[in-house]
Design a protein around this motif. Structure first.
Motif, short mmCIF file in Angstrom:
data_model
loop_
_atom_site.label_atom_id
_atom_site.label_comp_id
_atom_site.label_asym_id
_atom_site.label_seq_id
_atom_site.Cartn_x
_atom_site.Cartn_y
_atom_site.Cartn_z
N GLU A 109 0.85 -1.19 0.00
CA GLU A 109 0.00 0.00 0.00
C GLU A 109 0.89 1.24 0.00
N VAL A 110 0.38 2.31 -0.60
CA VAL A 110 0.97 3.64 -0.45
C VAL A 110 -0.17 4.61 -0.20
N ASP A 111 0.16 5.80 0.31
CA ASP A 111 -0.93 6.76 0.53
C ASP A 111 -0.51 8.17 0.14
N GLN A 112 -1.48 9.08 0.23
CA GLN A 112 -1.29 10.44 -0.25
C GLN A 112 -0.37 11.27 0.62
N GLU A 113 0.03 10.73 1.78
CA GLU A 113 0.99 11.41 2.64
C GLU A 113 2.43 10.99 2.34
N GLY A 114 2.60 10.10 1.37
CA GLY A 114 3.95 9.60 1.08
C GLY A 114 4.38 8.48 1.98
N ASN A 115 3.42 7.84 2.67
CA ASN A 115 3.73 6.68 3.50
C ASN A 115 3.72 5.41 2.65
N ILE A 116 4.50 4.42 3.08
CA ILE A 116 4.56 3.15 2.36
C ILE A 116 4.47 2.00 3.34
N ALA A 117 3.71 0.98 2.98
CA ALA A 117 3.62 -0.26 3.75
C ALA A 117 4.01 -1.40 2.80
N ASN A 118 5.10 -2.08 3.14
CA ASN A 118 5.54 -3.13 2.21
C ASN A 118 6.11 -4.37 2.89
N TRP A 119 5.97 -4.46 4.21
CA TRP A 119 6.65 -5.58 4.85
C TRP A 119 5.75 -6.60 5.51
N ALA A 120 4.48 -6.32 5.70
CA ALA A 120 3.69 -7.23 6.52
C ALA A 120 2.25 -7.35 6.07
N VAL A 121 1.77 -8.56 6.04
CA VAL A 121 0.35 -8.86 5.95
C VAL A 121 0.03 -9.83 7.07
N LYS A 122 -1.22 -9.85 7.49
CA LYS A 122 -1.59 -10.70 8.61
C LYS A 122 -2.04 -12.06 8.11
N ARG A 123 -1.37 -13.10 8.57
CA ARG A 123 -1.71 -14.48 8.20
C ARG A 123 -1.78 -15.33 9.45
N ASN A 124 -2.90 -15.98 9.63
CA ASN A 124 -3.10 -16.82 10.83
C ASN A 124 -2.84 -16.06 12.11
N GLY A 125 -3.26 -14.80 12.13
CA GLY A 125 -3.15 -13.99 13.34
C GLY A 125 -1.78 -13.40 13.58
N LYS A 126 -0.84 -13.58 12.66
CA LYS A 126 0.51 -13.05 12.85
C LYS A 126 0.92 -12.20 11.65
N TRP A 127 1.73 -11.17 11.96
CA TRP A 127 2.26 -10.34 10.88
C TRP A 127 3.44 -11.05 10.24
N TRP A 128 3.45 -11.07 8.91
CA TRP A 128 4.44 -11.86 8.18
C TRP A 128 4.80 -11.11 6.90
N PRO A 129 6.04 -11.12 6.41
CA PRO A 129 7.17 -11.93 6.87
C PRO A 129 8.17 -11.18 7.74
N GLY A 130 8.33 -9.85 7.57
CA GLY A 130 9.32 -9.09 8.33
C GLY A 130 9.83 -7.92 7.50
N PRO A 131 10.41 -6.90 8.16
CA PRO A 131 10.74 -5.67 7.46
C PRO A 131 11.99 -5.69 6.61
N GLY A 132 12.93 -6.60 6.84
CA GLY A 132 14.16 -6.60 6.07
C GLY A 132 14.88 -5.26 6.19
N GLY A 133 15.48 -4.79 5.10
CA GLY A 133 16.22 -3.53 5.13
C GLY A 133 15.43 -2.34 4.61
N ALA A 134 14.14 -2.53 4.31
CA ALA A 134 13.36 -1.45 3.70
C ALA A 134 13.24 -0.23 4.60
N MET A 135 13.20 -0.44 5.92
CA MET A 135 13.08 0.71 6.82
C MET A 135 14.32 1.59 6.75
N GLU A 136 15.50 0.96 6.67
CA GLU A 136 16.73 1.73 6.52
C GLU A 136 16.71 2.52 5.21
N LEU A 137 16.22 1.87 4.15
CA LEU A 137 16.16 2.55 2.85
C LEU A 137 15.22 3.75 2.90
#
Length: 219
Positions: free
Chosen positions: A105-133
């Motif tokens: 997902e992206v939004d009009q504020e310039g925010n980005i979501a790219n590391w997690a979706v909820k599967r079986n009640g848990k967030w998966w898979p993990g942020p990796g290095g995208a937050m540093e980028l």
């Protein structure tokens, strides 16, 4: 044209001669195949490579020379290989000029979501290095399909998934359009071939204005 190829070709037009460029997993890595004529850049892989070269043939591929997505790569003359902490430190320090990240997902504020979706009640898979980028890169480009499999917009007023980065995205490239991130709304700059403004309005949840020089993507 295949939508993923369309996105990769358009993303490659964001690169300028001499830049240090990071390409995220998935669609972003394909942008290296479509560099504009006369543009020379150095590609970075977050697992510790500066100077990533073209994808090798199966015969020439080496298991210990890969990008962060475990895809085999080659090294250009002058390439640098380093450990992961050093590479992440370079990403946080602002060494990179531009990064291209796939997005959920992206939004009009310039925010980005790219590391997690909820599967079986848990967030998966993990942020990796995208937050540093997102934190350290001067220019963040998000690329994604415009809608999900149900036809719902992935270009939103506000992201609903856990964020990777806040107010960091400068440009959004989808299979339907190119947006710049403006002041609390998006600026629609280009439409994909065969896509009308009305179609973009109908499939975009975010607020946007249309640029005076709105035109078709040149891919």
């Amino acid at each position: 044209m295949n939508p993923r190829v369309l996105i990769a070709k358009r993303v490659a037009q964001e690169f300028k001669n001499g830049q240090l460029v990071n390409l995220g997993f998935g669609m972003p890595t394909q942008a290296s195949n479509y560099l504009p004529e006369g543009v020379t850049v150095m590609f970075h892989a977050e697992n510790g490579l500066f100077g990533v070269g073209p994808r090798p043939s199966a015969k020439e591929a080496k298991a210990d020379i890969t990008n962060a997505g475990s895809e085999p790569v080659t090294l250009m003359p002058g390439a640098a290989v380093m450990d992961l902490p050093t590479s992440l430190g370079a990403m946080r320090a602002g060494v990179l000029d531009i990064t291209v990240l796939g997005a959920l997902e992206v939004d009009q504020e310039g925010n980005i979501a790219n590391w997690a979706v909820k599967r079986n009640g848990k967030w998966w898979p993990g942020p990796g290095g995208a937050m540093e980028l997102c934190y350290g890169t001067k220019d963040v480009v998000a690329c994604l399909m415009h809608t999900d499999k149900s036809g719902e917009s992935k270009v939103l007023k506000k992201c609903t998934l856990p964020l990777t980065g806040k107010h960091c995205v400068k440009t959004i490239v989808t299979d339907k359009a190119v947006f710049s991130v403006g002041n609390h709304c998006l600026i629609l700059r280009e439409h994909a071939p065969g896509i009308t403004l009305e179609e973009i309005r109908a499939s975009t949840a975010a607020d946007f204005v249309v640029a005076d020089d709105f035109c078709e993507m040149k891919v």
